[in-house]
Design a protein around this motif. Structure first.
Motif, PDB file in Angstrom:
ATOM      1  N   ARG A  34       0.819  -1.219   0.000  1.00  0.00           N
ATOM      2  CA  ARG A  34       0.000   0.000   0.000  1.00  0.00           C
ATOM      3  C   ARG A  34       0.856   1.273   0.000  1.00  0.00           C
ATOM      4  O   ARG A  34       0.604   2.204  -0.766  1.00  0.00           O
ATOM      5  N   ASP A  35       1.875   1.333   0.828  1.00  0.00           N
ATOM      6  CA  ASP A  35       2.684   2.550   0.944  1.00  0.00           C
ATOM      7  C   ASP A  35       3.532   2.823  -0.291  1.00  0.00           C
ATOM      8  O   ASP A  35       3.805   3.971  -0.607  1.00  0.00           O
ATOM      9  N   PHE A  38       0.404   2.026  -4.193  1.00  0.00           N
ATOM     10  CA  PHE A  38      -0.985   2.450  -4.353  1.00  0.00           C
ATOM     11  C   PHE A  38      -1.117   3.857  -4.922  1.00  0.00           C
ATOM     12  O   PHE A  38      -0.295   4.733  -4.673  1.00  0.00           O
ATOM     13  N   SER A  39      -2.203   4.053  -5.655  1.00  0.00           N
ATOM     14  CA  SER A  39      -2.598   5.379  -6.128  1.00  0.00           C
ATOM     15  C   SER A  39      -3.525   5.993  -5.088  1.00  0.00           C
ATOM     16  O   SER A  39      -3.957   5.299  -4.155  1.00  0.00           O
ATOM     17  N   PRO A  40      -3.885   7.263  -5.239  1.00  0.00           N
ATOM     18  CA  PRO A  40      -4.814   7.879  -4.285  1.00  0.00           C
ATOM     19  C   PRO A  40      -6.200   7.214  -4.266  1.00  0.00           C
ATOM     20  O   PRO A  40      -6.959   7.393  -3.327  1.00  0.00           O
ATOM     21  N   GLN A  41      -6.523   6.415  -5.298  1.00  0.00           N
ATOM     22  CA  GLN A  41      -7.827   5.764  -5.373  1.00  0.00           C
ATOM     23  C   GLN A  41      -7.908   4.478  -4.546  1.00  0.00           C
ATOM     24  O   GLN A  41      -8.929   3.793  -4.557  1.00  0.00           O
ATOM     25  N   GLY A  42      -6.834   4.116  -3.853  1.00  0.00           N
ATOM     26  CA  GLY A  42      -6.875   2.969  -2.958  1.00  0.00           C
ATOM     27  C   GLY A  42      -6.620   1.622  -3.598  1.00  0.00           C
ATOM     28  O   GLY A  42      -7.066   0.592  -3.082  1.00  0.00           O
ATOM     29  N   HIS A  45      -1.312   1.368  -8.474  1.00  0.00           N
ATOM     30  CA  HIS A  45      -1.225   2.164  -9.694  1.00  0.00           C
ATOM     31  C   HIS A  45      -1.141   1.219 -10.884  1.00  0.00           C
ATOM     32  O   HIS A  45      -0.471   0.185 -10.829  1.00  0.00           O
TER      33      HIS A  45
END
Length: 133
Positions: A34-35, A38-42, A45
């Motif tokens: 996750r860190d 991930f993209s801002p959309q959860g 990417h």
């Protein structure tokens, strides 16, 4: 078969791992975090899955090439079927056809037992720099 993956700094930076390679096939994986991915959309990417597929596809092809040959991606049609979450993402790539100058390669990406992406691409085959055609 020429080495692949261990000396590829881009793959190392993303955390791509070679699982198995040979005979026109290549399996690679990444532990999606996750860190880091991930993209801002959860979700991961899209470039994470694409980079894994592109690298595995190149690995499949280079397993068939002579030491004086290189390859490069010409085009990839990439399909996203489901979001990629945390956990191991695995790509299985296979050379479908290899000509003298172009190869066609297929890839499937799985996470938690589910097909999440698929790809098909054409790769150029050419003499390595400093070698004769």
């Amino acid at each position: 078969m020429k080495p692949f993956g261990q000396d590829f700094q881009f793959a190392q930076a993303l955390g791509l791992q070679m699982v198995e390679r040979g005979g026109g096939r290549c399996t690679m994986a990444i532990d999606v975090d996750r860190d880091q991915h991930f993209s801002p959309q959860g979700a991961a990417h899209g470039g994470v899955a694409y980079s894994l597929a592109d690298t595995a596809m190149g690995g499949a092809l280079t397993s068939l090439l002579d030491d004086n040959q290189w390859c490069a991606t010409l085009e990839i049609k990439f399909n996203y079927h489901a979001r990629v979450v945390e956990g191991r993402l695995t790509c299985e790539a296979e050379v479908l056809h290899q000509g003298k100058r172009i190869a066609n390669i297929d890839a499937r990406l799985y996470q938690h037992g589910k097909l999440v992406s698929s790809a098909n691409g054409n790769f150029a085959i050419f003499p390595a720099p400093g070698t004769q055609a």
